[in-house]
Write a protein that holds these residues in place. Sequence first.
Motif, mmCIF file in Angstrom:
data_model
loop_
_atom_site.group_PDB
_atom_site.id
_atom_site.type_symbol
_atom_site.label_atom_id
_atom_site.label_comp_id
_atom_site.label_asym_id
_atom_site.label_seq_id
_atom_site.Cartn_x
_atom_site.Cartn_y
_atom_site.Cartn_z
ATOM 1 N N SER A 23 0.826 -1.212 0.000
ATOM 2 C CA SER A 23 0.000 0.000 0.000
ATOM 3 C C SER A 23 0.858 1.259 0.000
ATOM 4 O O SER A 23 0.571 2.217 -0.728
ATOM 5 C CB SER A 23 -0.937 0.015 1.208
ATOM 6 O OG SER A 23 -1.810 -1.086 1.137
ATOM 7 N N THR A 24 1.898 1.266 0.798
ATOM 8 C CA THR A 24 2.790 2.427 0.848
ATOM 9 C C THR A 24 3.414 2.678 -0.515
ATOM 10 O O THR A 24 3.362 3.801 -1.037
ATOM 11 C CB THR A 24 3.893 2.212 1.908
ATOM 12 O OG1 THR A 24 3.274 2.043 3.183
ATOM 13 C CG2 THR A 24 4.862 3.378 1.947
ATOM 14 N N LEU A 25 4.000 1.643 -1.107
ATOM 15 C CA LEU A 25 4.615 1.800 -2.425
ATOM 16 C C LEU A 25 3.563 2.134 -3.480
ATOM 17 O O LEU A 25 3.783 2.999 -4.326
ATOM 18 C CB LEU A 25 5.368 0.531 -2.836
ATOM 19 C CG LEU A 25 5.977 0.592 -4.236
ATOM 20 C CD1 LEU A 25 7.018 1.699 -4.338
ATOM 21 C CD2 LEU A 25 6.564 -0.748 -4.625
ATOM 22 N N GLY A 26 2.425 1.469 -3.417
ATOM 23 C CA GLY A 26 1.374 1.716 -4.399
ATOM 24 C C GLY A 26 0.924 3.162 -4.409
ATOM 25 O O GLY A 26 0.767 3.772 -5.474
ATOM 26 N N ARG A 27 0.732 3.722 -3.224
ATOM 27 C CA ARG A 27 0.308 5.134 -3.138
ATOM 28 C C ARG A 27 1.386 6.064 -3.678
ATOM 29 O O ARG A 27 1.095 7.016 -4.410
ATOM 30 C CB ARG A 27 -0.038 5.497 -1.699
ATOM 31 C CG ARG A 27 -1.366 4.961 -1.242
ATOM 32 C CD ARG A 27 -1.732 5.449 0.166
ATOM 33 N NE ARG A 27 -2.968 4.856 0.591
ATOM 34 C CZ ARG A 27 -3.059 3.739 1.314
ATOM 35 N NH1 ARG A 27 -1.973 3.089 1.696
ATOM 36 N NH2 ARG A 27 -4.238 3.261 1.650
ATOM 37 N N LEU A 28 2.641 5.811 -3.311
ATOM 38 C CA LEU A 28 3.745 6.638 -3.805
ATOM 39 C C LEU A 28 3.852 6.565 -5.326
ATOM 40 O O LEU A 28 4.015 7.580 -6.002
ATOM 41 C CB LEU A 28 5.073 6.185 -3.187
ATOM 42 C CG LEU A 28 5.328 6.565 -1.739
ATOM 43 C CD1 LEU A 28 6.562 5.842 -1.217
ATOM 44 C CD2 LEU A 28 5.492 8.072 -1.599
ATOM 45 N N LEU A 29 3.753 5.358 -5.842
ATOM 46 C CA LEU A 29 3.886 5.150 -7.281
ATOM 47 C C LEU A 29 2.722 5.792 -8.040
ATOM 48 O O LEU A 29 2.931 6.467 -9.059
ATOM 49 C CB LEU A 29 3.981 3.653 -7.572
ATOM 50 C CG LEU A 29 4.298 3.251 -8.998
ATOM 51 C CD1 LEU A 29 5.603 3.875 -9.479
ATOM 52 C CD2 LEU A 29 4.374 1.731 -9.087
ATOM 53 N N ALA A 30 1.507 5.604 -7.550
ATOM 54 C CA ALA A 30 0.342 6.209 -8.201
ATOM 55 C C ALA A 30 0.460 7.724 -8.205
ATOM 56 O O ALA A 30 0.163 8.380 -9.217
ATOM 57 C CB ALA A 30 -0.947 5.769 -7.508
ATOM 58 N N ASP A 31 0.912 8.288 -7.097
ATOM 59 C CA ASP A 31 1.085 9.732 -7.018
ATOM 60 C C ASP A 31 2.139 10.201 -8.022
ATOM 61 O O ASP A 31 1.935 11.173 -8.740
ATOM 62 C CB ASP A 31 1.480 10.128 -5.594
ATOM 63 C CG ASP A 31 1.557 11.630 -5.421
ATOM 64 O OD1 ASP A 31 0.554 12.316 -5.705
ATOM 65 O OD2 ASP A 31 2.627 12.122 -5.003
ATOM 66 N N ARG A 32 3.240 9.484 -8.092
ATOM 67 C CA ARG A 32 4.332 9.846 -8.999
ATOM 68 C C ARG A 32 3.883 9.766 -10.451
ATOM 69 O O ARG A 32 4.239 10.598 -11.272
ATOM 70 C CB ARG A 32 5.513 8.916 -8.762
ATOM 71 C CG ARG A 32 6.719 9.144 -9.635
ATOM 72 C CD ARG A 32 7.538 10.370 -9.293
ATOM 73 N NE ARG A 32 8.671 10.229 -8.438
ATOM 74 C CZ ARG A 32 9.722 9.459 -8.589
ATOM 75 N NH1 ARG A 32 9.794 8.606 -9.554
ATOM 76 N NH2 ARG A 32 10.706 9.508 -7.751
ATOM 77 N N LEU A 33 3.074 8.755 -10.779
ATOM 78 C CA LEU A 33 2.600 8.566 -12.155
ATOM 79 C C LEU A 33 1.356 9.387 -12.472
ATOM 80 O O LEU A 33 0.969 9.498 -13.638
ATOM 81 C CB LEU A 33 2.294 7.086 -12.402
ATOM 82 C CG LEU A 33 3.483 6.130 -12.343
ATOM 83 C CD1 LEU A 33 2.999 4.687 -12.419
ATOM 84 C CD2 LEU A 33 4.480 6.430 -13.440
ATOM 85 N N GLY A 34 0.708 9.919 -11.444
ATOM 86 C CA GLY A 34 -0.522 10.676 -11.661
ATOM 87 C C GLY A 34 -1.683 9.804 -12.103
ATOM 88 O O GLY A 34 -2.492 10.195 -12.947
ATOM 89 N N VAL A 35 -1.768 8.598 -11.510
ATOM 90 C CA VAL A 35 -2.826 7.646 -11.855
ATOM 91 C C VAL A 35 -3.604 7.282 -10.590
ATOM 92 O O VAL A 35 -3.130 7.485 -9.477
ATOM 93 C CB VAL A 35 -2.249 6.366 -12.526
ATOM 94 C CG1 VAL A 35 -1.508 6.713 -13.812
ATOM 95 C CG2 VAL A 35 -1.346 5.593 -11.571
ATOM 96 N N PRO A 36 -4.807 6.723 -10.745
ATOM 97 C CA PRO A 36 -5.587 6.307 -9.569
ATOM 98 C C PRO A 36 -4.897 5.176 -8.800
ATOM 99 O O PRO A 36 -4.176 4.355 -9.377
ATOM 100 C CB PRO A 36 -6.904 5.801 -10.165
ATOM 101 C CG PRO A 36 -6.966 6.325 -11.547
ATOM 102 C CD PRO A 36 -5.545 6.516 -11.995
ATOM 103 N N PHE A 37 -5.139 5.157 -7.487
ATOM 104 C CA PHE A 37 -4.652 4.088 -6.619
ATOM 105 C C PHE A 37 -5.851 3.378 -6.007
ATOM 106 O O PHE A 37 -6.853 4.011 -5.664
ATOM 107 C CB PHE A 37 -3.772 4.636 -5.489
ATOM 108 C CG PHE A 37 -3.431 3.590 -4.460
ATOM 109 C CD1 PHE A 37 -2.474 2.627 -4.728
ATOM 110 C CD2 PHE A 37 -4.105 3.537 -3.252
ATOM 111 C CE1 PHE A 37 -2.178 1.633 -3.795
ATOM 112 C CE2 PHE A 37 -3.818 2.560 -2.311
ATOM 113 C CZ PHE A 37 -2.852 1.602 -2.589
#
Length: 180
Positions: A23-37
Amino acid sequence: MSLNAESHSPCIVVAGVSGTGKSTLGRLLADRLGVPFAEADDFHPPGNIAKMSAGVPLDDEDRRPWLESIGHWLRERDANGSGGVIACSALKRRYRSTLRAACPDVYFLHLTASRDLLAERISQRTAHFMPKTLLDSQLAALEPLTPDEPGATLDAGTAPDAITDMVIDLIPWSAIEDRE
């Protein structure tokens, strides 16, 4: 790398057993890519949550509708080009195959860590239904990514920001851009 408005954003499943930091990585990655999490735990029906809260591992029949719902979420994001990141255990190859059937271009990031680190992280969590007692059943069920599955395996002991940087370099951007 950032995506421009014309690019097709990726659909990514951050996978692994409980405590890897999906979840931590997923949120960071989604934020970085500008995509939904999305958090796959939110797709579980109440019966699954009750079962896990009681320390009873889910079986494949319990997981089937859950995986189908996650696959639907991925398929919608792939179809509309928005992409998305979801934190989902996806422990077995057949579970990942279900997700790939719904979204053939999904990319898996499998996080791994030592049992001791996982147990420590789970013990420190509050307000989560997954008890530490189910860790061993998850580790026993785990089937690592195989070379024919699109994705990468990463050490969850690395700092989440550093993993996010690595992932940006790992994603097969050319395959995503070639689909346009």
